[in-house]
Scaffold this active site. Structure first.
Site, PDB file in Angstrom:
ATOM      1  N   GLU A 196      30.545 -11.611 -78.161  1.00 37.20           N
ATOM      2  CA  GLU A 196      29.862 -12.721 -77.472  1.00 37.20           C
ATOM      3  C   GLU A 196      28.525 -13.043 -78.148  1.00 37.20           C
ATOM      4  O   GLU A 196      28.141 -14.203 -78.267  1.00 37.20           O
ATOM      5  CB  GLU A 196      29.636 -12.352 -75.997  1.00 37.20           C
ATOM      6  CG  GLU A 196      30.917 -12.371 -75.182  1.00 37.20           C
ATOM      7  CD  GLU A 196      30.764 -11.848 -73.761  1.00 37.20           C
ATOM      8  OE1 GLU A 196      31.587 -12.208 -72.911  1.00 37.20           O
ATOM      9  OE2 GLU A 196      29.824 -11.065 -73.499  1.00 37.20           O
TER      10      GLU A 196
ATOM     11  N   GLY B 208      29.582 -16.620 -69.572  1.00 35.80           N
ATOM     12  CA  GLY B 208      29.001 -16.115 -68.333  1.00 35.80           C
ATOM     13  C   GLY B 208      27.902 -15.103 -68.622  1.00 35.80           C
ATOM     14  O   GLY B 208      27.567 -14.837 -69.785  1.00 35.80           O
TER      15      GLY B 208
ATOM     16  N   GLY C 122      35.286 -13.580 -69.108  1.00 37.89           N
ATOM     17  CA  GLY C 122      34.934 -13.220 -67.738  1.00 37.89           C
ATOM     18  C   GLY C 122      35.470 -14.221 -66.738  1.00 37.89           C
ATOM     19  O   GLY C 122      36.090 -15.228 -67.100  1.00 37.89           O
TER      20      GLY C 122
HETATM   21  C1  5RP Z   1      31.756 -10.052 -70.529  1.00 34.59           C
HETATM   22  C2  5RP Z   1      30.536 -10.751 -70.044  1.00 34.59           C
HETATM   23  C3  5RP Z   1      30.729 -11.743 -68.950  1.00 34.59           C
HETATM   24  O1  5RP Z   1      30.390 -12.999 -69.447  1.00 34.59           O
HETATM   25  C4  5RP Z   1      29.837 -11.375 -67.799  1.00 34.59           C
HETATM   26  O2  5RP Z   1      30.177 -10.070 -67.411  1.00 34.59           O
HETATM   27  C5  5RP Z   1      30.032 -12.326 -66.624  1.00 34.59           C
HETATM   28  O3  5RP Z   1      31.324 -12.176 -66.105  1.00 34.59           O
HETATM   29  P1  5RP Z   1      31.790 -12.909 -64.782  1.00 34.59           P
HETATM   30  O4  5RP Z   1      31.737 -14.382 -65.075  1.00 34.59           O
HETATM   31  O5  5RP Z   1      33.180 -12.393 -64.537  1.00 34.59           O
HETATM   32  O6  5RP Z   1      30.848 -12.521 -63.686  1.00 34.59           O
HETATM   33  O7  5RP Z   1      29.445 -10.555 -70.507  1.00 34.59           O
HETATM   34  O8  5RP Z   1      31.428  -9.097 -71.504  1.00 34.59           O
END
Ligand code: 5RP
Length: 228
Positions: A107, A86, A30
């Site tokens: 993740e 994230g 992300g």
């Molecule tokens: C991807 C995720 C990301 O960690 C989450 O969406 C946060 O993304 P960003 O830092 O772009 O806001 O879970 O599957």
């Protein structure tokens, strides 16, 4: 860089300080995790840091390869010193919704291997109640889409199969070859209960509720970093 991206960078850089020489590290996916990965590459080259990383997505793998971060295959690893990622929503008990980038299955595997699981985010991600803004992403075996849709609807979720952005007609296919379904609940008062109910559905391979997994949150706010 936008204000929000500056905050994401602040959180990502702070989290990178937690990585120590010799460690095995899980790297999230992300726009916030991207800053962490950039900073880790700088540290590897400037400090001659010896770390080995596992990645949670093709997106992060390609970034690591480009920047020269040594990668292990996820399937070779069962323990990590630290993982950093994230999140889309974070409550005061460090429960999370993740999966906007459709990487939540890998993740979660990475998170479950880590002694420390650190979440980096800007202040917009903090919520009083999970589900306030985001749907819960589900990774679903294509043959189970009918069953999962029916069972999740019975749990009160509004189910939408996630579609590709320009550049991909039809549904989003995850890095593991499955469908992604977004299940919107009108607030989630009991995240462990919903997590258990989702886990009982055959063919539902992974959901974006991360309950009692994060050990540390680094939230970047307009007034500086808040950690809890
Ligand atoms: C991807 C995720 C990301 O960690 C989450 O969406 C946060 O993304 P960003 O830092 O772009 O806001 O879970 O599957």
């Amino acid at each position: 860089m936008s204000n929000s991206d500056e905050l994401k960078k602040l959180a990502g850089y702070r989290a990178c300080e937690l990585i120590q020489d010799g460690q095995t590290v899980g790297l999230g996916t992300g726009s916030t995790a991207t800053h962490l990965v950039n900073r880790l590459a700088e540290r590897i080259h400037q400090e001659n840091l010896h770390v080995q990383a596992v990645s949670t997505s093709w997106s992060t793998t390609l970034q690591c390869r480009r920047l020269g971060i040594p990668l292990l295959d996820l399937g070779e690893v069962s323990h990590l010193d630290i993982a950093i990622d994230g999140a889309d929503e974070i409550d005061c008990a460090r429960n999370l919704i993740k999966g906007r980038g459709a990487a939540h299955l890998l993740e979660k595997i990475v998170a479950a291997m880590a002694d420390r699981y650190v979440i980096v985010a800007d202040e917009t991600k903090k919520v009083a109640l999970l589900g306030e803004k985001f749907a819960v992403p589900l990774e679903v075996l294509p043959s189970a889409i009918g069953l999962v849709t029916s069972k999740v609807s019975a749990l009160g979720g509004q189910v939408v199969v996630r579609m590709g952005a320009p550049g991909k007609d039809g549904p989003v296919i995850s890095d593991s070859g499955n469908l992604i379904v977004d299940a919107k609940f009108l607030g989630i008062p009991n995240p462990p209960e919903l997590a258990r109910a989702l886990e009982s559905i055959p063919g539902m391979l992974g959901h974006g509720l991360f309950v009692a997994m994060a050990t540390h949150v680094i939230l970047a706010t307009a007034n500086g970093l808040v950690e809890f």
